[in-house]
Design a protein around this motif. Sequence first.
Motif, PDB file in Angstrom:
ATOM      1  N   ASN A  43     -63.164 -32.353 -42.873  1.00 35.04           N
ATOM      2  CA  ASN A  43     -64.376 -33.180 -42.015  1.00 35.04           C
ATOM      3  C   ASN A  43     -64.128 -33.677 -40.657  1.00 35.04           C
ATOM      4  O   ASN A  43     -64.692 -34.226 -40.023  1.00 35.04           O
ATOM      5  N   SER A  44     -62.767 -33.379 -40.408  1.00 32.44           N
ATOM      6  CA  SER A  44     -62.503 -33.845 -39.008  1.00 32.44           C
ATOM      7  C   SER A  44     -61.126 -32.953 -38.447  1.00 32.44           C
ATOM      8  O   SER A  44     -60.467 -32.249 -39.119  1.00 32.44           O
ATOM      9  N   ILE A  89     -59.089 -23.111 -29.704  1.00 32.21           N
ATOM     10  CA  ILE A  89     -59.344 -23.608 -30.918  1.00 32.21           C
ATOM     11  C   ILE A  89     -61.216 -23.624 -30.849  1.00 32.21           C
ATOM     12  O   ILE A  89     -61.575 -23.811 -29.830  1.00 32.21           O
ATOM     13  N   SER A  90     -61.642 -23.498 -32.052  1.00 30.32           N
ATOM     14  CA  SER A  90     -63.100 -23.692 -32.278  1.00 30.32           C
ATOM     15  C   SER A  90     -63.369 -24.150 -33.550  1.00 30.32           C
ATOM     16  O   SER A  90     -62.588 -24.101 -34.503  1.00 30.32           O
ATOM     17  N   ALA A  91     -64.754 -24.594 -33.549  1.00 31.66           N
ATOM     18  CA  ALA A  91     -65.041 -25.474 -34.795  1.00 31.66           C
ATOM     19  C   ALA A  91     -66.656 -24.885 -34.956  1.00 31.66           C
ATOM     20  O   ALA A  91     -67.133 -25.274 -33.796  1.00 31.66           O
ATOM     21  N   LYS A  92     -67.101 -24.733 -36.073  1.00 30.68           N
ATOM     22  CA  LYS A  92     -68.409 -24.324 -36.405  1.00 30.68           C
ATOM     23  C   LYS A  92     -68.840 -24.873 -37.577  1.00 30.68           C
ATOM     24  O   LYS A  92     -68.263 -24.453 -38.657  1.00 30.68           O
ATOM     25  N   LYS A  93     -70.060 -25.354 -37.671  1.00 30.80           N
ATOM     26  CA  LYS A  93     -70.841 -25.879 -38.899  1.00 30.80           C
ATOM     27  C   LYS A  93     -71.508 -24.652 -39.606  1.00 30.80           C
ATOM     28  O   LYS A  93     -72.304 -24.370 -38.813  1.00 30.80           O
ATOM     29  N   HIS A 122     -74.597 -25.027 -44.599  1.00 34.10           N
ATOM     30  CA  HIS A 122     -74.495 -25.825 -45.601  1.00 34.10           C
ATOM     31  C   HIS A 122     -73.852 -27.346 -45.206  1.00 34.10           C
ATOM     32  O   HIS A 122     -73.504 -28.230 -46.053  1.00 34.10           O
ATOM     33  N   GLY A 123     -73.635 -27.328 -43.944  1.00 39.77           N
ATOM     34  CA  GLY A 123     -72.891 -28.351 -43.076  1.00 39.77           C
ATOM     35  C   GLY A 123     -71.399 -28.324 -43.337  1.00 39.77           C
ATOM     36  O   GLY A 123     -70.765 -29.547 -43.060  1.00 39.77           O
ATOM     37  N   PHE A 124     -70.790 -27.342 -43.750  1.00 32.86           N
ATOM     38  CA  PHE A 124     -69.387 -27.233 -43.774  1.00 32.86           C
ATOM     39  C   PHE A 124     -68.586 -26.825 -42.532  1.00 32.86           C
ATOM     40  O   PHE A 124     -69.231 -25.854 -41.984  1.00 32.86           O
ATOM     41  N   TRP A 125     -67.424 -27.199 -42.143  1.00 38.03           N
ATOM     42  CA  TRP A 125     -66.929 -26.939 -40.890  1.00 38.03           C
ATOM     43  C   TRP A 125     -65.699 -25.698 -41.141  1.00 38.03           C
ATOM     44  O   TRP A 125     -65.071 -25.951 -42.048  1.00 38.03           O
TER      45      TRP A 125
END
Length: 76
Positions: A29-30, A57-61, A64-67
């Motif tokens: 979650n972070s 670095i990349s982050a994508k949701k 279903h709301g999961f990263w």
Amino acid sequence: HHNFLKRSAILKRNSGAILVSENVAYAYNSSRSVYNAWLRSESHRKVIEGNFTHFDISAKKDAHGFWYFTNIFIKK
């Protein structure tokens, strides 16, 4: 690590990378929790501390709301 070989080939061809590696994480979650988990994992920490010259670095949701977190490392 889905499609890692394809991403690696593209980075080698387009950026002149001679070595490519990545760390992937799901459902944290972070960014801090992901980073701490990677550092506690010997194999992931080895990549972070590796002999690389560049990283991203990349982050994508997902739907279903999961990263998903991906950290790419290259050596030129």
